[in-house]
Design a protein around this motif. Structure first.
Motif, mmCIF file in Angstrom:
data_model
loop_
_atom_site.group_PDB
_atom_site.id
_atom_site.type_symbol
_atom_site.label_atom_id
_atom_site.label_comp_id
_atom_site.label_asym_id
_atom_site.label_seq_id
_atom_site.Cartn_x
_atom_site.Cartn_y
_atom_site.Cartn_z
ATOM 1 N N GLU A 120 0.812 -1.218 0.000
ATOM 2 C CA GLU A 120 0.000 0.000 0.000
ATOM 3 C C GLU A 120 0.847 1.271 0.000
ATOM 4 O OE1 GLU A 120 -2.042 -2.569 3.226
ATOM 5 O OE2 GLU A 120 -0.101 -2.473 2.223
ATOM 6 N N ASN A 121 2.077 1.182 0.498
ATOM 7 C CA ASN A 121 2.927 2.376 0.554
ATOM 8 C C ASN A 121 3.084 3.029 -0.812
ATOM 9 O OD1 ASN A 121 3.249 1.768 3.239
ATOM 10 N ND2 ASN A 121 5.385 1.102 3.082
ATOM 11 N N ALA A 122 3.060 2.217 -1.854
ATOM 12 C CA ALA A 122 3.254 2.737 -3.216
ATOM 13 C C ALA A 122 1.973 3.297 -3.819
ATOM 14 C CB ALA A 122 3.811 1.634 -4.119
ATOM 15 N N TRP A 123 0.864 3.202 -3.097
ATOM 16 C CA TRP A 123 -0.411 3.683 -3.639
ATOM 17 C C TRP A 123 -0.710 5.135 -3.311
ATOM 18 C CZ3 TRP A 123 -4.058 -0.857 -1.763
ATOM 19 C CH2 TRP A 123 -3.671 -2.040 -2.413
ATOM 20 N N VAL A 124 0.061 5.737 -2.417
ATOM 21 C CA VAL A 124 -0.237 7.103 -1.969
ATOM 22 C C VAL A 124 -0.236 8.071 -3.147
ATOM 23 C CG1 VAL A 124 0.525 8.999 -0.473
ATOM 24 C CG2 VAL A 124 0.667 6.629 0.329
ATOM 25 N N HIS A 125 -1.264 8.913 -3.202
ATOM 26 C CA HIS A 125 -1.511 9.905 -4.255
ATOM 27 C C HIS A 125 -1.951 9.266 -5.577
ATOM 28 C CE1 HIS A 125 0.038 12.704 -1.435
ATOM 29 N NE2 HIS A 125 1.296 12.351 -1.569
ATOM 30 N N ARG A 126 -2.327 7.995 -5.528
ATOM 31 C CA ARG A 126 -2.849 7.338 -6.725
ATOM 32 C C ARG A 126 -4.315 6.980 -6.507
ATOM 33 N NH1 ARG A 126 1.383 2.883 -8.752
ATOM 34 N NH2 ARG A 126 0.118 3.121 -10.651
ATOM 35 N N THR A 127 -4.957 6.525 -7.578
ATOM 36 C CA THR A 127 -6.379 6.176 -7.508
ATOM 37 C C THR A 127 -6.534 4.666 -7.427
ATOM 38 O OG1 THR A 127 -7.079 8.131 -8.734
ATOM 39 C CG2 THR A 127 -8.588 6.265 -8.725
ATOM 40 N N GLY A 156 -15.202 -9.787 -3.342
ATOM 41 C CA GLY A 156 -14.813 -10.416 -4.595
ATOM 42 C C GLY A 156 -14.599 -9.451 -5.735
ATOM 43 N N ASP A 157 -14.926 -8.166 -5.547
ATOM 44 C CA ASP A 157 -14.665 -7.181 -6.610
ATOM 45 C C ASP A 157 -13.180 -7.116 -6.934
ATOM 46 O OD1 ASP A 157 -17.231 -6.308 -7.117
ATOM 47 O OD2 ASP A 157 -17.124 -4.570 -5.795
ATOM 48 N N HIS A 158 -12.889 -6.921 -8.224
ATOM 49 C CA HIS A 158 -11.488 -6.717 -8.615
ATOM 50 C C HIS A 158 -11.047 -5.319 -8.194
ATOM 51 C CE1 HIS A 158 -10.936 -10.425 -10.836
ATOM 52 N NE2 HIS A 158 -12.104 -10.237 -11.423
ATOM 53 N N VAL A 159 -9.779 -5.228 -7.792
ATOM 54 C CA VAL A 159 -9.201 -3.959 -7.347
ATOM 55 C C VAL A 159 -7.912 -3.720 -8.129
ATOM 56 C CG1 VAL A 159 -8.244 -2.692 -5.381
ATOM 57 C CG2 VAL A 159 -10.142 -4.299 -5.029
ATOM 58 N N TRP A 160 -7.734 -2.496 -8.620
ATOM 59 C CA TRP A 160 -6.496 -2.167 -9.311
ATOM 60 C C TRP A 160 -6.122 -0.709 -9.056
ATOM 61 C CZ3 TRP A 160 -11.202 -2.796 -11.532
ATOM 62 C CH2 TRP A 160 -11.698 -1.766 -12.329
ATOM 63 N N VAL A 161 -4.853 -0.396 -9.290
ATOM 64 C CA VAL A 161 -4.346 0.959 -9.084
ATOM 65 C C VAL A 161 -4.238 1.653 -10.425
ATOM 66 C CG1 VAL A 161 -2.427 2.340 -8.190
ATOM 67 C CG2 VAL A 161 -3.069 0.208 -7.045
ATOM 68 N N GLU A 162 -4.833 2.832 -10.506
ATOM 69 C CA GLU A 162 -4.797 3.597 -11.757
ATOM 70 C C GLU A 162 -3.687 4.647 -11.706
ATOM 71 O OE1 GLU A 162 -8.747 5.197 -12.073
ATOM 72 O OE2 GLU A 162 -9.535 3.346 -12.969
#
Length: 253
Positions: free
Chosen positions: A179-186, A247-253
């Motif tokens: 999660e550390n790499a997700w900051v400021h992303r969608t 069960g929803d798919h999750v991805w980082v944009e």
């Protein structure tokens, strides 16, 4: 109080529908009762609450059914609710909806290296007219839980210790504190929901408290401080609401 696990929810700009709609407020200090000050409110984890009816997007928030430590039940729409809870907690409290203009709570900081304060109780402000600590959404991955188990195998690292709104299970190849790499992303969840990750979730003494069959363990917070700057998971705001389900798919944009 203790949280509950959901298979589906609606995400609004104020987070998951119904999340932190109610809280107990100390009638002496005016502050929100929180187990972040366990010397005063640690017994809150002996209580459970659940909605009597599922909350709806429009309309009044439904009442909650509260189970006291001795098994007695009360409801938020009953006149005696606040008095029963006051008696059980040995404090003068009032059960309220999120309507305070300047809500705040007390936080105890244990003597652990890496924390912003040590052996101190501070006053912390909450967003106006909410009972959120800081952000409306908290996201945690199973990769982070698994990594903490490796680093501190004596500790019982379970999701419920950390009380996230959304738990993400990455692919098996993903390790470490992803999660550390997700900051400021969608973060996209399913077809509708889009979250803006605003920052890491800095942990507190609550993670160390006994919850149900989980024992008290200061090592939980020490491990977070030692290996990930006291952070476990991330905070997020809601860019686009909608329905989410297990069960929803999750991805980082």
């Amino acid at each position: 109080m203790m949280g509950e696990e959901l298979n589906a929810s609606y995400v609004s700009d104020r987070g998951l529908l119904g999340d932190r709609a109610y809280a107990l407020v100390d009638q002496i200090t005016g502050k929100v009762a929180s187990a972040k000050n366990p010397r005063k409110w640690g017994r809150l984890f002996d209580f459970r609450a659940s909605f009597v009816d599922p909350p709806k997007i429009a309309g009044k928030i439904p009442a909650v059914r509260i189970t006291l430590p001795d098994g007695r039940l009360t409801r938020s729409d009953k006149a005696e609710a606040s008095s029963l809870l006051s008696e059980a907690l040995s404090a003068q409290i009032r059960l309220m909806t999120s309507s305070l203009e300047k809500p705040s709570y007390e936080e105890y900081w244990p003597d652990i290296e890496g924390l912003a304060n040590r052996e101190k109780v501070t006053e912390e402000l909450m967003p106006p007219q909410t009972f959120f600590d800081l952000a409306t959404i908290h996201v945690l991955t199973t990769a982070t839980i698994d990594r903490l188990r490796e680093l501190y195998p004596q500790g019982r690292f379970e999701v419920r210790r950390f009380r996230p709104n959304v738990v993400v299970e990455p692919s098996p190849a993903v390790k470490e504190f992803v999660e550390n790499a997700w900051v400021h992303r969608t973060l996209a969840i399913g077809e509708e929901v889009r979250l803006r990750v605003t920052g890491p979730c800095t942990r507190c003494v609550m993670t160390t408290l006994a919850q149900g069959d989980l024992p008290r363990d200061l090592g939980i917070l020490r491990a977070a401080a030692r290996y990930n700057q006291v952070n476990v998971g991330v905070y997020a705001s809601v860019k686009q609401g909608g329905n989410i389900k297990r069960g929803d798919h999750v991805w980082v944009e």
